[in-house]
Design a protein around this motif. Sequence first.
Motif, mmCIF file in Angstrom:
data_model
loop_
_atom_site.group_PDB
_atom_site.id
_atom_site.type_symbol
_atom_site.label_atom_id
_atom_site.label_comp_id
_atom_site.label_asym_id
_atom_site.label_seq_id
_atom_site.Cartn_x
_atom_site.Cartn_y
_atom_site.Cartn_z
ATOM 1 N N GLY A 58 -53.815 23.646 -12.817
ATOM 2 C CA GLY A 58 -52.567 23.462 -12.090
ATOM 3 C C GLY A 58 -52.801 23.365 -10.600
ATOM 4 N N GLN A 59 -51.810 22.801 -9.935
ATOM 5 C CA GLN A 59 -51.878 22.724 -8.487
ATOM 6 C C GLN A 59 -50.474 22.634 -7.910
ATOM 7 O OE1 GLN A 59 -52.820 17.969 -7.988
ATOM 8 N NE2 GLN A 59 -54.519 19.369 -7.934
ATOM 9 N N ILE A 73 -50.895 22.463 -16.566
ATOM 10 C CA ILE A 73 -51.184 22.307 -17.993
ATOM 11 C C ILE A 73 -51.392 23.705 -18.551
ATOM 12 C CG2 ILE A 73 -52.795 21.415 -19.710
ATOM 13 C CD1 ILE A 73 -53.241 19.032 -17.861
ATOM 14 N N ILE A 74 -50.717 23.995 -19.657
ATOM 15 C CA ILE A 74 -50.799 25.292 -20.321
ATOM 16 C C ILE A 74 -51.614 25.131 -21.603
ATOM 17 C CG2 ILE A 74 -49.458 27.129 -21.432
ATOM 18 C CD1 ILE A 74 -49.012 26.959 -18.405
ATOM 19 N N ASP A 75 -52.538 26.044 -21.843
ATOM 20 C CA ASP A 75 -53.354 26.053 -23.057
ATOM 21 C C ASP A 75 -52.596 26.814 -24.141
ATOM 22 O OD1 ASP A 75 -55.194 26.327 -25.077
ATOM 23 O OD2 ASP A 75 -56.797 27.083 -23.790
ATOM 24 N N MET A 76 -51.921 26.075 -25.026
ATOM 25 C CA MET A 76 -51.068 26.692 -26.035
ATOM 26 C C MET A 76 -51.847 27.542 -27.039
ATOM 27 S SD MET A 76 -48.057 25.964 -25.095
ATOM 28 C CE MET A 76 -47.091 26.487 -26.506
ATOM 29 N N SER A 77 -53.138 27.282 -27.203
ATOM 30 C CA SER A 77 -53.929 28.061 -28.160
ATOM 31 C C SER A 77 -54.174 29.487 -27.689
ATOM 32 C CB SER A 77 -55.264 27.365 -28.441
ATOM 33 O OG SER A 77 -56.094 27.416 -27.300
ATOM 34 N N PRO A 108 -52.109 21.014 -28.539
ATOM 35 C CA PRO A 108 -52.855 22.112 -27.897
ATOM 36 C C PRO A 108 -52.443 22.405 -26.459
ATOM 37 C CG PRO A 108 -54.221 20.145 -28.010
ATOM 38 C CD PRO A 108 -52.953 19.835 -28.761
ATOM 39 N N GLN A 109 -51.659 21.503 -25.838
ATOM 40 C CA GLN A 109 -51.282 21.701 -24.448
ATOM 41 C C GLN A 109 -49.791 21.468 -24.247
ATOM 42 O OE1 GLN A 109 -53.652 18.934 -22.191
ATOM 43 N NE2 GLN A 109 -55.515 20.125 -22.454
ATOM 44 N N ALA A 110 -49.250 22.190 -23.290
ATOM 45 C CA ALA A 110 -47.905 21.935 -22.778
ATOM 46 C C ALA A 110 -48.092 21.612 -21.298
ATOM 47 C CB ALA A 110 -47.012 23.150 -22.964
ATOM 48 N N SER A 111 -47.118 20.950 -20.690
ATOM 49 C CA SER A 111 -47.274 20.606 -19.276
ATOM 50 C C SER A 111 -45.951 20.706 -18.536
ATOM 51 C CB SER A 111 -47.839 19.185 -19.126
ATOM 52 O OG SER A 111 -46.924 18.234 -19.621
ATOM 53 N N LEU A 112 -46.070 20.852 -17.237
ATOM 54 C CA LEU A 112 -44.916 20.878 -16.347
ATOM 55 C C LEU A 112 -45.275 20.093 -15.096
ATOM 56 C CD1 LEU A 112 -42.135 21.958 -15.350
ATOM 57 C CD2 LEU A 112 -43.352 23.943 -14.462
ATOM 58 N N GLY A 129 -38.166 19.893 -12.802
ATOM 59 C CA GLY A 129 -39.394 19.324 -13.329
ATOM 60 C C GLY A 129 -39.237 18.858 -14.754
ATOM 61 N N ASN A 130 -40.239 18.131 -15.210
ATOM 62 C CA ASN A 130 -40.312 17.696 -16.593
ATOM 63 C C ASN A 130 -41.308 18.591 -17.321
ATOM 64 O OD1 ASN A 130 -38.498 15.569 -16.363
ATOM 65 N ND2 ASN A 130 -40.088 14.149 -15.692
ATOM 66 N N ILE A 131 -40.816 19.254 -18.371
ATOM 67 C CA ILE A 131 -41.674 20.116 -19.162
ATOM 68 C C ILE A 131 -41.875 19.460 -20.523
ATOM 69 C CG2 ILE A 131 -39.751 21.555 -19.986
ATOM 70 C CD1 ILE A 131 -41.716 23.949 -19.806
ATOM 71 N N THR A 132 -43.117 19.438 -20.987
ATOM 72 C CA THR A 132 -43.453 18.831 -22.270
ATOM 73 C C THR A 132 -44.038 19.905 -23.178
ATOM 74 O OG1 THR A 132 -43.886 16.706 -21.222
ATOM 75 C CG2 THR A 132 -44.767 17.019 -23.438
ATOM 76 N N ILE A 133 -43.393 20.091 -24.330
ATOM 77 C CA ILE A 133 -43.853 21.016 -25.370
ATOM 78 C C ILE A 133 -43.757 20.265 -26.686
ATOM 79 C CG2 ILE A 133 -43.419 23.209 -26.550
ATOM 80 C CD1 ILE A 133 -42.053 24.201 -23.955
ATOM 81 N N LYS A 134 -44.787 20.348 -27.497
ATOM 82 C CA LYS A 134 -44.839 19.662 -28.797
ATOM 83 C C LYS A 134 -44.528 18.169 -28.665
ATOM 84 C CE LYS A 134 -43.736 21.642 -32.685
ATOM 85 N NZ LYS A 134 -42.983 22.328 -33.773
ATOM 86 N N GLY A 135 -44.995 17.557 -27.588
ATOM 87 C CA GLY A 135 -44.836 16.127 -27.401
ATOM 88 C C GLY A 135 -43.453 15.693 -26.958
#
Length: 192
Positions: A58-59, A73-77, A108-112, A129-135
């Motif tokens: 992240g930054q 980027i979040i490591d969902m695992s 495996p990843q989520a993002s914001l 922001g735009n958050i992406t979980i499970k595509g």
Amino acid sequence: MKNSIKNTATLVIIAFMTFSFTTLEGDKKDIKIERSKVVWKGYKVTGSHTGNISIKSGQLIFDNNQLKGGQFIIDMSTITVTDLEGDYKNQIEGHLKSDDFFGVTKFPQASLTFTDVKVTGKNSYRVIGNITIKGKTESVSFDLSIYGNKANASLKIDRTKFDVRYGSNSFFDGLKDKAIYDEFDIIVDMEF
């Protein structure tokens, strides 16, 4: 003499263009993931559960020391449960990683990614922001505070917008005390 003036003018133009493009990108500050923490809290009729999840990368982006953007980027695992121990802890963690919830094998990843940042006070911002979980991508808004090289934020997320429907009264009838509320909280403390 003419060549010297031409060369100087060319260097000035190149320097100006380089400076201009660098300014547009802003000052990117990487998140120190080993010193940052993301806590989640989910609620059900009979109580709640809490846990952690890790930032993969992240930054935050600044312009003249003012927040302008960010991406994570979040490591969902890495999702864990911190309010339980033993077999029940392992069961809940496994269930959260399964397709009933976040399907971490397939996603495996989520993002914001920040899309808009507005100053709301000396050290505070309102972020969209735009958050992406499970595509699936949805817009989210939240407050973020920055003090020195630390930032914190709290987000409330409706899991059903990301096709996480397990135990939701919005989709299943008769759950009674087995119901899990649609919204969960994310509390983020970051260092950069």
